[in-house]
Design a protein around this motif. Structure first.
Motif, mmCIF file in Angstrom:
data_model
loop_
_atom_site.group_PDB
_atom_site.id
_atom_site.type_symbol
_atom_site.label_atom_id
_atom_site.label_comp_id
_atom_site.label_asym_id
_atom_site.label_seq_id
_atom_site.Cartn_x
_atom_site.Cartn_y
_atom_site.Cartn_z
ATOM 1 N N ILE A 155 0.849 -1.199 0.000
ATOM 2 C CA ILE A 155 0.000 0.000 0.000
ATOM 3 C C ILE A 155 0.888 1.254 0.000
ATOM 4 C CG2 ILE A 155 -1.906 -1.100 1.253
ATOM 5 C CD1 ILE A 155 -0.115 1.468 3.184
ATOM 6 N N VAL A 156 0.401 2.334 -0.639
ATOM 7 C CA VAL A 156 1.071 3.643 -0.602
ATOM 8 C C VAL A 156 -0.005 4.646 -0.207
ATOM 9 C CG1 VAL A 156 2.155 5.462 -1.966
ATOM 10 C CG2 VAL A 156 2.783 3.073 -2.364
ATOM 11 N N HIS A 157 0.299 5.454 0.815
ATOM 12 C CA HIS A 157 -0.708 6.406 1.323
ATOM 13 C C HIS A 157 -0.078 7.787 1.483
ATOM 14 C CE1 HIS A 157 -3.052 8.558 4.424
ATOM 15 N NE2 HIS A 157 -4.096 7.899 3.918
ATOM 16 N N PHE A 158 -0.862 8.836 1.183
ATOM 17 C CA PHE A 158 -0.389 10.199 1.492
ATOM 18 C C PHE A 158 -1.617 11.115 1.499
ATOM 19 C CE2 PHE A 158 -1.054 11.191 -2.875
ATOM 20 C CZ PHE A 158 -0.517 10.140 -3.607
ATOM 21 N N CYS A 159 -1.430 12.310 2.094
ATOM 22 C CA CYS A 159 -2.481 13.326 2.075
ATOM 23 C C CYS A 159 -1.814 14.625 1.638
ATOM 24 C CB CYS A 159 -3.072 13.518 3.478
ATOM 25 S SG CYS A 159 -3.646 12.012 4.244
ATOM 26 N N ARG A 160 -2.631 15.661 1.541
ATOM 27 C CA ARG A 160 -2.048 16.945 1.113
ATOM 28 C C ARG A 160 -0.926 17.346 2.066
ATOM 29 N NH1 ARG A 160 -4.957 19.164 -3.137
ATOM 30 N NH2 ARG A 160 -3.463 20.841 -3.355
ATOM 31 N N GLU A 161 -1.214 17.190 3.371
ATOM 32 C CA GLU A 161 -0.221 17.688 4.341
ATOM 33 C C GLU A 161 0.573 16.543 4.979
ATOM 34 O OE1 GLU A 161 -0.001 20.883 4.665
ATOM 35 O OE2 GLU A 161 -1.760 21.294 3.401
ATOM 36 N N ILE A 162 0.342 15.315 4.542
ATOM 37 C CA ILE A 162 1.011 14.184 5.195
ATOM 38 C C ILE A 162 1.838 13.412 4.158
ATOM 39 C CG2 ILE A 162 0.599 11.998 6.417
ATOM 40 C CD1 ILE A 162 -1.815 13.333 7.696
ATOM 41 N N PRO A 163 3.130 13.195 4.457
ATOM 42 C CA PRO A 163 4.015 12.573 3.456
ATOM 43 C C PRO A 163 3.682 11.112 3.175
ATOM 44 C CG PRO A 163 5.274 13.494 5.313
ATOM 45 C CD PRO A 163 3.843 13.519 5.691
ATOM 46 N N LEU A 164 4.300 10.626 2.106
ATOM 47 C CA LEU A 164 4.052 9.272 1.623
ATOM 48 C C LEU A 164 4.431 8.239 2.687
ATOM 49 C CD1 LEU A 164 4.861 7.890 -1.891
ATOM 50 C CD2 LEU A 164 5.855 6.727 0.067
ATOM 51 N N TYR A 165 3.574 7.238 2.867
ATOM 52 C CA TYR A 165 3.841 6.100 3.756
ATOM 53 C C TYR A 165 3.586 4.836 2.933
ATOM 54 C CZ TYR A 165 3.283 2.538 7.306
ATOM 55 O OH TYR A 165 3.408 1.380 8.039
ATOM 56 N N ASN A 166 4.490 3.855 3.088
ATOM 57 C CA ASN A 166 4.445 2.665 2.225
ATOM 58 C C ASN A 166 4.648 1.421 3.079
ATOM 59 O OD1 ASN A 166 7.259 1.439 0.359
ATOM 60 N ND2 ASN A 166 5.134 0.802 0.093
ATOM 61 N N GLU A 167 3.833 0.377 2.872
ATOM 62 C CA GLU A 167 3.937 -0.804 3.750
ATOM 63 C C GLU A 167 3.610 -2.063 2.955
ATOM 64 O OE1 GLU A 167 1.652 -0.362 7.438
ATOM 65 O OE2 GLU A 167 1.300 -2.541 7.462
ATOM 66 N N TYR A 168 4.248 -3.192 3.322
ATOM 67 C CA TYR A 168 3.964 -4.472 2.656
ATOM 68 C C TYR A 168 2.992 -5.234 3.539
ATOM 69 C CZ TYR A 168 4.720 -9.007 0.402
ATOM 70 O OH TYR A 168 4.534 -10.191 -0.273
ATOM 71 N N ILE A 169 1.873 -5.737 2.953
ATOM 72 C CA ILE A 169 0.851 -6.451 3.725
ATOM 73 C C ILE A 169 1.091 -7.955 3.553
ATOM 74 C CG2 ILE A 169 -1.631 -6.715 4.094
ATOM 75 C CD1 ILE A 169 -0.754 -3.809 4.399
ATOM 76 N N TRP A 170 1.363 -8.639 4.662
ATOM 77 C CA TRP A 170 1.662 -10.075 4.604
ATOM 78 C C TRP A 170 0.427 -10.862 4.174
ATOM 79 C CZ3 TRP A 170 6.532 -11.300 4.400
ATOM 80 C CH2 TRP A 170 7.480 -10.473 5.015
ATOM 81 N N PRO A 171 0.613 -12.104 3.727
ATOM 82 C CA PRO A 171 -0.512 -12.863 3.164
ATOM 83 C C PRO A 171 -1.726 -12.899 4.089
ATOM 84 C CG PRO A 171 1.528 -14.094 2.853
ATOM 85 C CD PRO A 171 1.869 -12.904 3.688
ATOM 86 N N THR A 172 -2.910 -12.610 3.526
ATOM 87 C CA THR A 172 -4.155 -12.634 4.303
ATOM 88 C C THR A 172 -5.334 -12.691 3.346
ATOM 89 O OG1 THR A 172 -5.619 -11.327 5.700
ATOM 90 C CG2 THR A 172 -4.048 -10.108 4.368
ATOM 91 N N THR A 173 -6.382 -13.382 3.804
ATOM 92 C CA THR A 173 -7.601 -13.396 2.973
ATOM 93 C C THR A 173 -8.462 -12.184 3.335
ATOM 94 O OG1 THR A 173 -8.538 -14.782 4.688
ATOM 95 C CG2 THR A 173 -7.707 -15.925 2.720
ATOM 96 N N LYS A 174 -8.161 -11.532 4.466
ATOM 97 C CA LYS A 174 -8.956 -10.325 4.844
ATOM 98 C C LYS A 174 -7.993 -9.143 4.940
ATOM 99 C CE LYS A 174 -12.565 -12.735 7.440
ATOM 100 N NZ LYS A 174 -11.662 -13.958 7.524
ATOM 101 N N PRO A 175 -7.517 -8.635 3.797
ATOM 102 C CA PRO A 175 -6.514 -7.558 3.824
ATOM 103 C C PRO A 175 -7.029 -6.296 4.503
ATOM 104 C CG PRO A 175 -7.287 -7.975 1.567
ATOM 105 C CD PRO A 175 -7.930 -9.003 2.442
ATOM 106 N N ASN A 176 -6.180 -5.699 5.315
ATOM 107 C CA ASN A 176 -6.540 -4.412 5.957
ATOM 108 C C ASN A 176 -5.270 -3.673 6.344
ATOM 109 O OD1 ASN A 176 -5.784 -4.776 8.990
ATOM 110 N ND2 ASN A 176 -6.574 -6.746 8.260
#
Lengths: 108, 275, 275, 108
Positions: free
Chosen positions: B199-220
């Motif tokens: 996932i890659v996330h950012f907002c107007r005032e919040i910098p980019l955050y990036n994370e790897y989601i380990w295997p799951t059937t219910k991703p969150n």
């Protein structure tokens, strides 16, 4: 003062835009155990600038870059990094100023 | 003359193990030994590397009879994510390829006790076999097990599907400045070939955050420390392509306590504007 | 049973060498072997690592009788720069410390034939001895030589001195857009303890450029592809501190051909400005 | 449209500065063999924007970051990098857009 944009004197005699900010470039030296070790930064020459009158002010615009630093211990948390990169390097983010923009002056 | 310590390693190493690894060049075996024995320094407190180096290859191996012990969960062009039966001990998981160029290394991961997932880097079009071992407190592998084979990567899925991303918020809505809003995202997985995400996330005032989601059937994923009245974007990258989800964080106006907190007396500023 | 190949390394290795390195843990010696034998892949075409690994420690060593063979030219808190007598062969230069933690490595550099300078990383307050060796085409070290000791780093100089930086320009001044101006900077060195430098350069429209200047009594650097009418800055970092040198590149106005080239007919734009 | 700066509706009813530019944030994914693998970028919503009228135009402001990429061969030139970083990684610079500013419209 030489125009800060090089072609000014030759073929487009247009004044600076009404709210442009004068800036100075500098750099930070983070030393040999960090990549990159030298990072370019931009600072507003002075906050209150003539071409950016109140209620506006020249402010540095911040951008977060990612850097690598030699790891000291396992306790240190690392941001996402390539699987193959040695565990001895930790990824961190570092906010730096990459511009000087004319914007509202918040009294917070 | 005998270079004492290296030879000691040699004599106790069980020949049987060698046959299974005999196709692997000594350089790659030694690089694995050194890398593991070095990195354990970061995993085990008061750790001495000498035994780890000397006795690394000193235990037997067997071929796993339990196919479920190690499962290939996800693959990309450059990596494979494995699920390993958790163990009370530290585990070493490695990919052994058919051949190696001198500058290539045996790709491996170290799992702390109880760890289940590991992501290992792969080269496209190379066939790998997964080996696992448990590590003693001194970092010496035992119960070497030759587990599953990694199928060749078939390439990204040709069909693109959009992930149905949903967001809910929790946190402190009381004041527009001190807000600690958390956004919780959930989306669906399209099946067993769609279990890992980035996932890659950012907002107007919040910098980019990036994370790897380990295997799951219910991703969150939960993104913390957002503020009210923000415009943000989450991109989910999965086996069926990327889905961009643009959203706005709750507004101060919708929360009584936030509006009340912000009704400070308003001193007008002398607003003068000249081009 | 004997793990054949590793033991072969052991038997031919000369004991005499070991005594000089006997205080170095096997892990660090093996990490050096693997790192060199891996990196040579990038230095030598059609290179096989097997011999390199198997025979790395197979040659004798001697204590250098020629102190000038290796000279410490510059030191910082984290590195030492050495000058080595150039050789027709590839050379391995390494720093052997008194003790190592498991995650620490023998710091080394590989010099291509004819190479003279190498910068090696050091840990503050650790004493090092410099060892050199020539490398055969298969990457096997021979003529191991125990050379000079690296003195403990005495810390940055307490006195600050400004470097007297001068600039001259060359290049094509004919057109304000296609300019390829080079700036040549020279500055003075304050003596034998002031031979290595780091420079950082940028202009308003040109991004940061950073370079390490190898030991020299006549320090200089050339920065290429600058344009006319630019405001730039060079910082020289040496043993006596940092000196910032702000300058402007030549102006188009000062060069007849540039002015002539730029006298294009001027179509006025309808300038309308509303706040 | 929600004010793009959060406090607008509450205690400082000041209009946008005369030449501010609307922008959109995005990112580039450089994959697993590069550090950093995801990089934030800023693009001008459209070049000609109402609050930045001719002869001015909203333009992306470029900043050069440094990245690390896995080395393919010795022929590849590397920028300055920490002495201890494995030779298998090459340092390169990558220009990215970190802002959208109202500036002269050059017809070059």
């Amino acid at each position: 003062k030489r125009g800060n944009i090089k072609v000014e004197e030759y073929n487009q005699a247009i004044p600076d835009p009404p709210c442009s900010c004068e800036y100075k470039k500098g750099f930070i030296n983070l030393g040999e155990n960090v990549f990159p070790s030298n990072i370019e930064t931009i600072n507003c020459s002075t906050n209150q600038q003539q071409s950016c009158p109140p209620p506006y002010i020249c402010k540095e615009s911040i951008y977060e870059i990612k850097i690598l630093r030699k790891r000291k211990s396992m306790a240190e948390k690392s941001l996402a990094r390539p699987t193959d990169l040695e565990i001895g390097w930790v990824a961190e983010s570092l906010p730096i100023s990459v511009g000087c923009i004319c914007t509202r002056d918040y009294v917070i | 003359a005998i270079f004492f310590s290296v030879c000691v390693t040699a004599t106790v190493v069980s020949g049987r193990k060698v046959k299974a690894m005999s196709h692997v060049p000594v350089l790659q075996l030694e690089k694995l030994t050194n890398s593991v024995c070095t990195n354990l320094y970061f995993y085990i407190s008061e750790y001495s590397s000498t035994n780890c180096t000397n006795y690394f290859w000193s235990n037997d191996y067997k071929v796993s009879s339990d196919p479920s012990a190690v499962q290939v969960k996800c693959q990309t062009a450059g990596s494979v994510t494995l699920e390993v039966g958790p163990s009370r001990h530290r585990q070493l998981i490695m990919l052994v390829a058919e051949h190696y160029k001198p500058h290539e290394e045996i790709s491996y991961g170290l799992l702390q006790p109880g760890g289940k997932y590991v992501k290992l880097s792969t080269l496209a079009s190379v066939k790998y076999t997964v080996w696992t071992a448990q590590l003693s407190d001194e970092g010496i592998p035992y119960k070497w097990t030759k587990a599953t084979n990694v199928p060749l990567y078939k390439g990204p899925s040709s069909i693109h599907k959009n992930y149905d991303i949903k967001v809910t918020f929790n946190g402190n809505f009381s004041n527009v400045f001190t807000n600690v809003i958390n956004a919780i995202f959930t989306w669906d997985s399209f099946g067993d070939d769609d279990l890992c995400f980035e996932i890659v996330h950012f907002c107007r005032e919040i910098p980019l955050y990036n994370e790897y989601i380990w295997p799951t059937t219910k991703p969150n994923v939960t993104i913390e420390n957002l503020n009210l009245d923000e415009e943000c974007e989450l991109t989910v990258m999965g086996a069926y392509g990327n889905t961009k989800f643009q959203y706005e964080t709750p507004s101060c106006a919708e929360h009584k306590e936030c509006v009340l907190n912000n009704l400070k007396p308003q001193e007008p500023k002398n607003v003068s504007l000249h081009a």
